[in-house]
Design an enzyme around this catalytic site. Structure first.
Site, short mmCIF file in Angstrom:
data_model
loop_
_atom_site.label_atom_id
_atom_site.label_comp_id
_atom_site.label_asym_id
_atom_site.label_seq_id
_atom_site.Cartn_x
_atom_site.Cartn_y
_atom_site.Cartn_z
CG HIS A 277 -25.98 81.47 89.46
ND1 HIS A 277 -25.16 82.28 90.24
CD2 HIS A 277 -25.13 80.64 88.79
CE1 HIS A 277 -23.90 81.96 90.03
NE2 HIS A 277 -23.86 80.95 89.17
CD GLU A 278 -26.12 77.64 86.46
OE1 GLU A 278 -25.46 77.89 85.43
OE2 GLU A 278 -25.59 77.39 87.56
CG HIS A 281 -23.39 81.47 84.21
ND1 HIS A 281 -22.17 82.11 84.24
CD2 HIS A 281 -23.55 80.88 85.43
CE1 HIS A 281 -21.60 81.91 85.43
NE2 HIS A 281 -22.42 81.18 86.17
CD GLU A 307 -20.31 82.85 89.49
OE1 GLU A 307 -21.07 82.69 90.48
OE2 GLU A 307 -20.33 82.09 88.51
#
Length: 515
Positions: A277-278, A281, A307
């Site tokens: 997830h990070e 980003h 997001e």
């Protein structure tokens, strides 16, 4: 200040290019200060010793005040207005000036003293939040949170708003977003997701507890996460991964983008998907135009688009069967004892288990949106003044019982689980759901535009997907709003249908649903 006075004296009789150069120097000087503060903020959450909180709060407040003063000075405003009247700038230059002028007029509404007070309170609130989590007591955090809520209400008043004070704060993260816009989106969530969740509830539950909660040594988890991040395309010459209390991504330029994660040796799912997830980003930040450092076009379009990038990698890619066709044999090499008796099919279905849970960051991708909805409902009331910090832990549990049928056994799994409110990030949470919906729509389009994309994912090859994201999303910075960007990429604005089509297809297969 001497720099600003000197700038004003040289503004007269300057041509557009010279004025634009002066504007760029000022904007990037402010960015230098802001990114220096970001480095201190990263250190605060990763390495700083506990006794450093008070002085760090002072340092951050000073830097925030300096950057705010520079970007709200009359001289800077005069320069922006003069540039905005020029007709010989190119399209990118015009966009930078237009967006900077919008930011300037908004920032001017916040007095420097207020910015400094808010920054100092952020540090105080964060310190109290950390201590409250250690003690599992909301009461340790309550007073500092109350002070932060009061400041955010004041900020909404300073900005000005129509209909609801929460609108002023929503606009900080998703330009143009309002309660009137978001309420219908969450109504779709409440209307369309429960039937699918009900069907899943009535089906035979997939297994995950027998293998995800086995022992997975910290170092091996770390090493595997780094393998995945590298394969995704995360440039470790321009980034790094560290541990923190709450996973996050921070950027100091497109050449220095850092991610953090956390590890639970007895819960494999806790780390890996937070790293992916990070990493999503971080890929976005690394893909922003380096030549636009500190400028609007060198900044992400919005929090929802940001997001969308993390959710696309985490869910559309990282929780797909094709992804694990490539990675699962490698994962078994890292954890042979824990996974030697677990088939790929069992592992895949287990990672996509749908079940009401307490912790947002570890929720499945369907019930996740009720975690966001709960925070959205609470924030509206806190900022609207119909709810206070007093007894908020009990209100939290009431919402969780209503929407998810669960109650937190302690405050750390309840109202203390998120870092956002101690940072003053009211209005941030709705972008998580919006981002998931944009992600589904973007990935749907990518699959149409990239022949054989699923086959490439199956081979662990993400180069074409990353290139597609770089050229369709990342390169534009803030040039477009979220809706404009979505229309440019997919031919239509946000459409919840894409997410529901994706969810129904995926979970019908995972749970062998009928009809």
């Amino acid at each position: 200040m001497a720099y600003i006075i000197l700038l004003k004296s040289h503004m007269q009789n300057k041509n557009s290019k010279e004025l634009y150069t002066q504007y760029k120097e000022m904007t990037q000087k402010a960015a230098d200060i802001q990114f220096a503060a970001a480095v201190l903020g990263w250190d605060q959450e990763v390495y700083m010793p506990p006794k450093g909180f008070e002085s760090r709060g002072r340092q951050l407040a000073t830097l925030a005040s300096q950057a705010h003063e520079l970007l709200t000075s009359e001289q800077y405003g005069e320069l922006l207005h003069e540039l905005a009247a020029k007709d010989d700038l190119d399209d990118d230059e015009k966009s930078n000036v237009r967006l900077s002028l919008e930011d300037y007029e908004k920032n001017r509404k916040l007095p420097p003293a207020f910015v400094e007070e808010l920054t100092r309170q952020t540090s105080n609130s964060y310190n109290a939040w950390i201590q409250a989590r250690r003690e599992n007591k909301y009461s340790v955090y309550k007073n500092e949170l109350s002070k932060m809520i009061d400041l955010k209400r004041k900020q909404a008043d300073l900005y000005g708003y129509e209909a609801h004070p929460y609108n002023a704060l929503l606009d900080e993260y998703e330009k143009g977003a309002t309660v009137a816009m978001l309420d219908p989106v969450f109504e779709q969530v409440k209307e369309q997701l429960p039937p699918l969740l009900k069907s899943i509830e009535q089906a035979q539950q997939v297994d995950d507890s027998s293998f995800f909660t086995r022992h997975y040594p910290k170092q091996q988890q770390w090493d595997f996460s780094m393998t995945v991040l590298r394969r995704m395309g995360y440039d470790l010459d321009a980034g790094r991964q560290d541990y923190s209390e709450h996973p996050f991504t921070t950027s100091f330029s497109s050449e220095d983008v850092r991610v953090t994660t956390r590890v639970d040796e007895d819960n494999f799912a806790s780390m890996l998907w937070s790293s992916i997830h990070e990493g999503g980003h971080a890929l976005y930040e690394q893909g922003l135009p380096s030549g636009e450092y500190g400028m609007p076009l060198g900044t992400a379009a919005s929090l929802a688009i940001h997001e969308s990038q993390s959710r696309l990698w985490e869910n559309s890619v990282g929780r797909s069967l094709n992804f694990w066709e490539y990675f699962y044999p490698k994962l078994q090499q890292y954890f042979p004892q824990s996974l030697e008796d677990v088939s790929l099919d069992t592992f895949y279905k287990g990672m996509n288990k749908v079940e009401a849970s307490l912790v947002r960051t570890e929720a499945d991708e369907l019930s996740y949106h009720f975690h966001v909805l709960i925070r959205y409902e609470i924030e509206k009331k806190l900022i609207g003044g119909t709810l206070s910090a007093e007894g908020l832990n009990e209100v939290w549990n009431d919402y969780y019982k209503q929407y998810l049928g669960v109650s937190a056994p302690g405050d750390m799994q309840g109202v203390l689980q998120d870092v956002h409110w101690c940072h003053g990030s009211f209005g941030y949470f709705p972008t998580y759901s919006l981002g998931s919906f944009y992600a589904a729509q973007f990935f749907e389009q990518a699959a149409k535009d990239i022949p054989g994309l699923q086959g490439e994912i199956k081979q662990g090859d993400f180069k074409k997907l990353l290139h597609w994201l770089r050229t369709r999303v990342h390169v534009h910075g803030r040039h477009y709003t979220s809706e404009e960007l979505c229309e440019r990429i997919t031919g239509r604005g946000l459409d919840f249908t894409s997410f529901m089509n994706y969810a129904k297809a995926k979970y019908t297969a995972v749970y062998d649903l009928k009809g």
